[in-house]
Write a protein that holds these residues in place. Structure first.
Motif, PDB file in Angstrom:
ATOM      1  N   HIS A  17     -16.814  50.765   3.141  1.00 39.93           N
ATOM      2  CA  HIS A  17     -16.799  49.379   3.577  1.00 39.93           C
ATOM      3  C   HIS A  17     -18.186  48.943   4.036  1.00 39.93           C
ATOM      4  CE1 HIS A  17     -12.516  48.677   3.432  1.00 39.93           C
ATOM      5  NE2 HIS A  17     -12.258  49.733   4.174  1.00 39.93           N
ATOM      6  N   PRO A  18     -18.691  47.799   3.563  1.00 40.38           N
ATOM      7  CA  PRO A  18     -19.926  47.250   4.135  1.00 40.38           C
ATOM      8  C   PRO A  18     -19.710  46.924   5.610  1.00 40.38           C
ATOM      9  CG  PRO A  18     -19.373  46.171   2.061  1.00 40.38           C
ATOM     10  CD  PRO A  18     -18.171  46.979   2.460  1.00 40.38           C
ATOM     11  N   LEU A  19     -20.765  47.045   6.387  1.00 40.08           N
ATOM     12  CA  LEU A  19     -20.706  46.627   7.782  1.00 40.08           C
ATOM     13  C   LEU A  19     -20.542  45.114   7.855  1.00 40.08           C
ATOM     14  CD1 LEU A  19     -23.592  48.838   9.204  1.00 40.08           C
ATOM     15  CD2 LEU A  19     -21.147  49.115   9.679  1.00 40.08           C
ATOM     16  N   LEU A  20     -19.878  44.643   8.881  1.00 42.66           N
ATOM     17  CA  LEU A  20     -19.788  43.207   9.089  1.00 42.66           C
ATOM     18  C   LEU A  20     -21.120  42.676   9.587  1.00 42.66           C
ATOM     19  CD1 LEU A  20     -16.246  42.909  10.721  1.00 42.66           C
ATOM     20  CD2 LEU A  20     -16.882  42.519   8.333  1.00 42.66           C
ATOM     21  N   ALA A  21     -21.399  41.405   9.304  1.00 45.94           N
ATOM     22  CA  ALA A  21     -22.676  40.800   9.700  1.00 45.94           C
ATOM     23  C   ALA A  21     -22.873  40.888  11.202  1.00 45.94           C
ATOM     24  CB  ALA A  21     -22.719  39.346   9.243  1.00 45.94           C
ATOM     25  N   ASP A 239      -6.557  47.816   2.844  1.00 48.04           N
ATOM     26  CA  ASP A 239      -6.036  46.729   3.669  1.00 48.04           C
ATOM     27  C   ASP A 239      -7.057  46.146   4.637  1.00 48.04           C
ATOM     28  OD1 ASP A 239      -3.474  46.944   2.561  1.00 48.04           O
ATOM     29  OD2 ASP A 239      -2.963  48.572   3.924  1.00 48.04           O
ATOM     30  N   VAL A 240      -8.212  46.786   4.798  1.00 50.44           N
ATOM     31  CA  VAL A 240      -9.208  46.286   5.751  1.00 50.44           C
ATOM     32  C   VAL A 240      -9.808  44.990   5.229  1.00 50.44           C
ATOM     33  CG1 VAL A 240     -11.482  46.727   6.760  1.00 50.44           C
ATOM     34  CG2 VAL A 240      -9.755  48.525   6.739  1.00 50.44           C
ATOM     35  N   CYS A 241      -9.777  43.942   6.064  1.00 50.20           N
ATOM     36  CA  CYS A 241     -10.293  42.644   5.652  1.00 50.20           C
ATOM     37  C   CYS A 241     -11.773  42.733   5.314  1.00 50.20           C
ATOM     38  CB  CYS A 241     -10.071  41.615   6.762  1.00 50.20           C
ATOM     39  SG  CYS A 241     -10.643  39.951   6.328  1.00 50.20           S
ATOM     40  N   ALA A 242     -12.170  42.039   4.267  1.00 53.68           N
ATOM     41  CA  ALA A 242     -13.561  42.076   3.826  1.00 53.68           C
ATOM     42  C   ALA A 242     -14.479  41.249   4.710  1.00 53.68           C
ATOM     43  CB  ALA A 242     -13.652  41.569   2.382  1.00 53.68           C
ATOM     44  N   LEU A 243     -13.918  40.347   5.506  1.00 52.86           N
ATOM     45  CA  LEU A 243     -14.744  39.408   6.267  1.00 52.86           C
ATOM     46  C   LEU A 243     -14.539  39.468   7.780  1.00 52.86           C
ATOM     47  CD1 LEU A 243     -14.376  36.251   3.976  1.00 52.86           C
ATOM     48  CD2 LEU A 243     -16.359  37.760   4.158  1.00 52.86           C
ATOM     49  N   ARG A 244     -13.433  40.066   8.227  1.00 49.32           N
ATOM     50  CA  ARG A 244     -13.108  40.007   9.648  1.00 49.32           C
ATOM     51  C   ARG A 244     -12.617  41.374  10.138  1.00 49.32           C
ATOM     52  NH1 ARG A 244     -11.228  35.583   7.008  1.00 49.32           N
ATOM     53  NH2 ARG A 244     -11.951  33.546   7.706  1.00 49.32           N
ATOM     54  N   HIS A 245     -12.548  41.518  11.469  1.00 53.78           N
ATOM     55  CA  HIS A 245     -12.114  42.772  12.074  1.00 53.78           C
ATOM     56  C   HIS A 245     -10.590  42.848  12.148  1.00 53.78           C
ATOM     57  CE1 HIS A 245     -16.015  44.385  13.299  1.00 53.78           C
ATOM     58  NE2 HIS A 245     -16.358  43.169  13.651  1.00 53.78           N
ATOM     59  N   TRP A 246      -9.938  42.884  11.012  1.00 56.62           N
ATOM     60  CA  TRP A 246      -8.494  43.116  10.999  1.00 56.62           C
ATOM     61  C   TRP A 246      -8.083  43.641   9.635  1.00 56.62           C
ATOM     62  CZ3 TRP A 246      -8.758  37.383  12.252  1.00 56.62           C
ATOM     63  CH2 TRP A 246      -8.769  36.598  11.092  1.00 56.62           C
ATOM     64  N   THR A 247      -6.816  44.007   9.552  1.00 52.50           N
ATOM     65  CA  THR A 247      -6.287  44.500   8.288  1.00 52.50           C
ATOM     66  C   THR A 247      -5.208  43.562   7.788  1.00 52.50           C
ATOM     67  OG1 THR A 247      -4.629  45.852   9.409  1.00 52.50           O
ATOM     68  CG2 THR A 247      -6.736  46.903   8.903  1.00 52.50           C
ATOM     69  N   HIS A 248      -4.938  43.638   6.484  1.00 57.66           N
ATOM     70  CA  HIS A 248      -3.874  42.850   5.869  1.00 57.66           C
ATOM     71  C   HIS A 248      -2.687  43.782   5.636  1.00 57.66           C
ATOM     72  CE1 HIS A 248      -6.624  39.516   5.077  1.00 57.66           C
ATOM     73  NE2 HIS A 248      -7.495  40.391   4.653  1.00 57.66           N
TER      74      HIS A 248
END
Length: 249
Positions: A17-21, A239-248
């Motif tokens: 997973h890329p790190l979030l900004a 399931d890890v969201c690509a843009l935010r700190h949560w899962t789907h």
């Protein structure tokens, strides 16, 4: 017949997973950025050159580390022959299919649009007449094939522009307010994808989101190894969201 879940399952062993900004992470491409700067140098330069033409959202599915398994497959699906080429193309198509099925809604929300009405790919400027990415997106991947259109054409001297971002690299058919999902396979500097975004917006696109299969990084360069080490602390999950700190779920 193998399913999308079956074909994509093995990738969870090496996708990252890329790190979030945030501090030290580019707000655009999610690669390493100098502390105190919101974006890495190539993304800053693209924004300066292209202005509002840059993509509204850029979402890498995974880091693609030089010499690693994923980067190798992203090269081989274009350059291998016969059954090997088919094997890697089908695997990467499954990765894209599974990712978009889970996360495209969040990406459209990131662009403040209800959905992307059109999907297209970044064309090659290396003289490749048929790009396997187009075949995947237009003919294999369920979430994209019905919306696919050939929109972009490289200008005759596109190859002479090198790796720099340029509003003149591509031309696009007229779009008149469409919201575009633009797919690319590998992001190194991002200048091809951002140049394609600029062409789409110049042709009338309302918004452009870029989804890229792999954000290429060389861990031998600068502080990249530390950046990757931090990214690897989070185990890959579809399931890890690509843009935010949560899962789907």
């Amino acid at each position: 017949m193998a399913s999308v879940v079956g074909l994509s399952a093995r990738y969870a062993n090496f996708l990252v997973h890329p790190l979030l900004a945030g501090p030290g992470v580019c707000q655009t491409c999610r690669g390493p950025a100098t502390l105190g700067y919101p974006a890495c140098w190539p993304c800053q330069q693209a924004a300066t050159t292209l202005g509002a033409g840059v993509a509204d959202v850029v979402v890498p599915i995974s880091l693609a580390l030089k010499g690693g398994q994923y980067a190798n497959e992203l090269w081989r699906y274009k350059n291998a022959q016969g059954p090997q080429k088919q094997h890697f193309s089908m695997g990467l198509a499954a990765v894209l299919w599974r990712f978009l099925a889970a996360h495209e809604t969040c990406i459209s929300e990131g662009c403040a649009v209800p959905r992307f009405d059109t999907v297209t790919t970044v064309p090659s400027t290396s003289g490749r007449t048929t790009h396997p990415l187009r075949g995947m997106v237009a003919g294999i991947v369920g979430p994209t094939r019905a919306r696919y259109r050939d929109l972009l054409t490289p200008v005759p001297d596109a190859a002479t522009l090198g790796r720099t971002a340029s509003p003149a690299r591509y031309t696009s058919v007229g779009l008149w307010g469409s919201d575009i999902l633009l797919i690319d396979d590998t992001w190194t500097t991002g200048n091809h994808a951002q140049s394609a975004s600029a062409a789409l917006k110049a042709a009338g696109a309302n918004s452009v989101a870029v989804v890229v299969l792999g954000r290429h990084l060389n861990i031998a360069y600068g502080d990249t190894a530390t950046h990757v080490e931090q990214a690897r602390l989070r185990r890959f999950s579809w399931d890890v969201c690509a843009l935010r700190h949560w899962t789907h779920n």
